[in-house]
Design a protein around this motif. Sequence first.
Motif, PDB file in Angstrom:
ATOM      1  N   LEU A   1      45.421  40.849  34.336  1.00  0.00           N
ATOM      2  CA  LEU A   1      44.995  39.763  35.207  1.00  0.00           C
ATOM      3  C   LEU A   1      43.781  39.090  34.584  1.00  0.00           C
ATOM      4  CD1 LEU A   1      45.468  38.355  37.956  1.00  0.00           C
ATOM      5  CD2 LEU A   1      43.786  39.929  38.924  1.00  0.00           C
ATOM      6  N   GLY A   2      43.940  37.799  34.236  1.00  0.00           N
ATOM      7  CA  GLY A   2      42.846  37.069  33.616  1.00  0.00           C
ATOM      8  C   GLY A   2      41.863  36.524  34.627  1.00  0.00           C
ATOM      9  N   GLU A   3      40.898  35.786  34.140  1.00  0.00           N
ATOM     10  CA  GLU A   3      39.907  35.176  35.006  1.00  0.00           C
ATOM     11  C   GLU A   3      40.548  34.112  35.880  1.00  0.00           C
ATOM     12  OE1 GLU A   3      37.636  34.870  37.047  1.00  0.00           O
ATOM     13  OE2 GLU A   3      35.847  34.956  35.780  1.00  0.00           O
ATOM     14  N   GLU A   4      40.016  33.961  37.085  1.00  0.00           N
ATOM     15  CA  GLU A   4      40.508  32.960  38.025  1.00  0.00           C
ATOM     16  C   GLU A   4      40.494  31.576  37.366  1.00  0.00           C
ATOM     17  OE1 GLU A   4      42.196  31.918  41.385  1.00  0.00           O
ATOM     18  OE2 GLU A   4      41.009  33.724  41.697  1.00  0.00           O
ATOM     19  N   GLY A   5      41.648  30.906  37.378  1.00  0.00           N
ATOM     20  CA  GLY A   5      41.750  29.558  36.831  1.00  0.00           C
ATOM     21  C   GLY A   5      42.055  29.499  35.352  1.00  0.00           C
TER      22      GLY A   5
ATOM     23  N   VAL B   1      40.938  48.892  34.031  1.00  0.00           N
ATOM     24  CA  VAL B   1      40.244  48.572  32.787  1.00  0.00           C
ATOM     25  C   VAL B   1      39.531  47.242  32.973  1.00  0.00           C
ATOM     26  CG1 VAL B   1      40.456  48.148  30.320  1.00  0.00           C
ATOM     27  CG2 VAL B   1      41.983  49.807  31.444  1.00  0.00           C
ATOM     28  N   LEU B   2      38.231  47.251  32.817  1.00  0.00           N
ATOM     29  CA  LEU B   2      37.423  46.048  32.982  1.00  0.00           C
ATOM     30  C   LEU B   2      37.312  45.341  31.643  1.00  0.00           C
ATOM     31  CD1 LEU B   2      34.684  47.757  35.139  1.00  0.00           C
ATOM     32  CD2 LEU B   2      36.471  46.218  35.981  1.00  0.00           C
ATOM     33  N   MET B   3      37.986  44.198  31.545  1.00  0.00           N
ATOM     34  CA  MET B   3      37.948  43.437  30.312  1.00  0.00           C
ATOM     35  C   MET B   3      36.640  42.650  30.224  1.00  0.00           C
ATOM     36  SD  MET B   3      40.761  44.485  29.073  1.00  0.00           S
ATOM     37  CE  MET B   3      40.914  43.465  27.590  1.00  0.00           C
ATOM     38  N   GLU B   4      36.364  42.130  29.051  1.00  0.00           N
ATOM     39  CA  GLU B   4      35.131  41.370  28.823  1.00  0.00           C
ATOM     40  C   GLU B   4      35.007  40.237  29.840  1.00  0.00           C
ATOM     41  OE1 GLU B   4      34.380  38.612  25.227  1.00  0.00           O
ATOM     42  OE2 GLU B   4      33.560  40.551  24.626  1.00  0.00           O
ATOM     43  N   GLY B   5      33.859  40.128  30.471  1.00  0.00           N
ATOM     44  CA  GLY B   5      33.639  39.075  31.456  1.00  0.00           C
ATOM     45  C   GLY B   5      33.900  39.498  32.880  1.00  0.00           C
ATOM     46  N   ALA B   6      34.446  40.685  33.088  1.00  0.00           N
ATOM     47  CA  ALA B   6      34.733  41.160  34.446  1.00  0.00           C
ATOM     48  C   ALA B   6      33.439  41.458  35.188  1.00  0.00           C
ATOM     49  CB  ALA B   6      35.604  42.410  34.403  1.00  0.00           C
ATOM     50  N   ALA B   7      33.457  41.238  36.488  1.00  0.00           N
ATOM     51  CA  ALA B   7      32.306  41.581  37.323  1.00  0.00           C
ATOM     52  C   ALA B   7      32.137  43.098  37.365  1.00  0.00           C
ATOM     53  CB  ALA B   7      32.511  41.036  38.735  1.00  0.00           C
ATOM     54  N   HIS B   8      30.961  43.532  37.778  1.00  0.00           N
ATOM     55  CA  HIS B   8      30.719  44.976  37.893  1.00  0.00           C
ATOM     56  C   HIS B   8      31.344  45.476  39.194  1.00  0.00           C
ATOM     57  CE1 HIS B   8      28.820  48.873  37.795  1.00  0.00           C
ATOM     58  NE2 HIS B   8      28.290  48.596  36.613  1.00  0.00           N
ATOM     59  N   PRO B   9      32.144  46.526  39.141  1.00  0.00           N
ATOM     60  CA  PRO B   9      32.830  47.020  40.352  1.00  0.00           C
ATOM     61  C   PRO B   9      31.898  47.601  41.404  1.00  0.00           C
ATOM     62  CG  PRO B   9      33.151  48.542  38.536  1.00  0.00           C
ATOM     63  CD  PRO B   9      32.514  47.310  37.948  1.00  0.00           C
ATOM     64  N   PHE B  10      30.634  47.893  41.036  1.00  0.00           N
ATOM     65  CA  PHE B  10      29.698  48.447  42.000  1.00  0.00           C
ATOM     66  C   PHE B  10      28.619  47.441  42.408  1.00  0.00           C
ATOM     67  CE2 PHE B  10      31.828  52.080  40.263  1.00  0.00           C
ATOM     68  CZ  PHE B  10      31.961  52.934  41.356  1.00  0.00           C
TER      69      PHE B  10
ATOM     70  N   LEU C   1      44.467  45.866  34.117  1.00  0.00           N
ATOM     71  CA  LEU C   1      43.490  45.277  33.211  1.00  0.00           C
ATOM     72  C   LEU C   1      42.988  43.989  33.842  1.00  0.00           C
ATOM     73  CD1 LEU C   1      45.029  47.295  31.439  1.00  0.00           C
ATOM     74  CD2 LEU C   1      44.854  45.678  29.550  1.00  0.00           C
ATOM     75  N   CYS C   2      41.691  43.909  34.067  1.00  0.00           N
ATOM     76  CA  CYS C   2      41.160  42.823  34.885  1.00  0.00           C
ATOM     77  C   CYS C   2      39.959  42.144  34.230  1.00  0.00           C
ATOM     78  CB  CYS C   2      40.760  43.383  36.249  1.00  0.00           C
ATOM     79  SG  CYS C   2      39.956  42.206  37.313  1.00  0.00           S
ATOM     80  N   ALA C   3      39.932  40.802  34.319  1.00  0.00           N
ATOM     81  CA  ALA C   3      38.804  40.036  33.802  1.00  0.00           C
ATOM     82  C   ALA C   3      38.175  39.156  34.881  1.00  0.00           C
ATOM     83  CB  ALA C   3      39.261  39.175  32.620  1.00  0.00           C
ATOM     84  N   LEU C   4      38.398  39.479  36.152  1.00  0.00           N
ATOM     85  CA  LEU C   4      37.843  38.668  37.228  1.00  0.00           C
ATOM     86  C   LEU C   4      36.313  38.729  37.199  1.00  0.00           C
ATOM     87  CD1 LEU C   4      40.155  39.462  40.287  1.00  0.00           C
ATOM     88  CD2 LEU C   4      40.136  37.417  38.847  1.00  0.00           C
ATOM     89  N   GLY C   5      35.688  37.574  37.150  1.00  0.00           N
ATOM     90  CA  GLY C   5      34.236  37.527  37.053  1.00  0.00           C
ATOM     91  C   GLY C   5      33.513  37.445  38.379  1.00  0.00           C
ATOM     92  N   ASP C   6      34.233  37.156  39.454  1.00  0.00           N
ATOM     93  CA  ASP C   6      33.613  37.076  40.767  1.00  0.00           C
ATOM     94  C   ASP C   6      33.663  38.453  41.425  1.00  0.00           C
ATOM     95  OD1 ASP C   6      33.795  36.805  43.818  1.00  0.00           O
ATOM     96  OD2 ASP C   6      33.128  34.800  43.236  1.00  0.00           O
TER      97      ASP C   6
END
Length: 256
Positions: free
Chosen positions: A209-213, A144-153, A119-124
Amino acid sequence: MGGGEWRAIESLQNAQAKRWLSLTETRGIKKHGAFLLSGRKTVPEALKRHGVRFTAVLAAKAEDAEALPLPAGIARYAVGRALFEMLDTNGTGFPLLAGEVPEMAAADFSKPPKGLELLCALGDPANLGALLRSAAAFGVSRVVLMEGAAHPFHPKALRGGANAQFEMSFLRGGGWSALEGAKGPLVALDGAGADMTAYDWPRDLRLVLGEEGLGVPPALAATRLAIATTGRVESLNATVAASLALQAWYEARGKK
């Protein structure tokens, strides 16, 4: 358009050209459900292993694509130099592939996970791509792309992923509140958590895994694990930390 026929597109005002140009940004990728893949190594490998995923090849000159293992039915476009350079955001100078983004269903947290579900929310997008590469390397097949996650493509995610995107399925996770009452083990990386080396990794779990920082919300009901370091830096990069956790799970799985 037939398999061996090349269509020339020079104008930036061409409707197809405008569509491709929009695929260099997340908004266009979502709108059209399509993406562009670049890379002197990734493009040939993707064609060899996942050729059916692609709808078109774009080259500055048709002869640039002669050595590629192009599927018989793939559309072929020779695009003008100016247009090609705008589409080739990574500056590879190598033919590009256009493909369709797979459907991403909503995740069902009422059912326990099978294997490790990330489960990932990385925005970069670059960080997300690097994470997906590690995930594929250690046997993760569902992200699983959580809210705020970057687009994998996104182009940067595809570059960092090195074709990992084609080895896994993606689900939409929504906000963190969606995890309330989630079935099965829920594990989150947290600098204040317990020592990860002492954790008995289950075969089936959700790794958060939450957003960086920012990390994950304090209220999230999850087992929190920390990675021991020298303390010379405040914290590890989120992608590096997740990769270490994925390796630990992978090694534990092999022993069970």
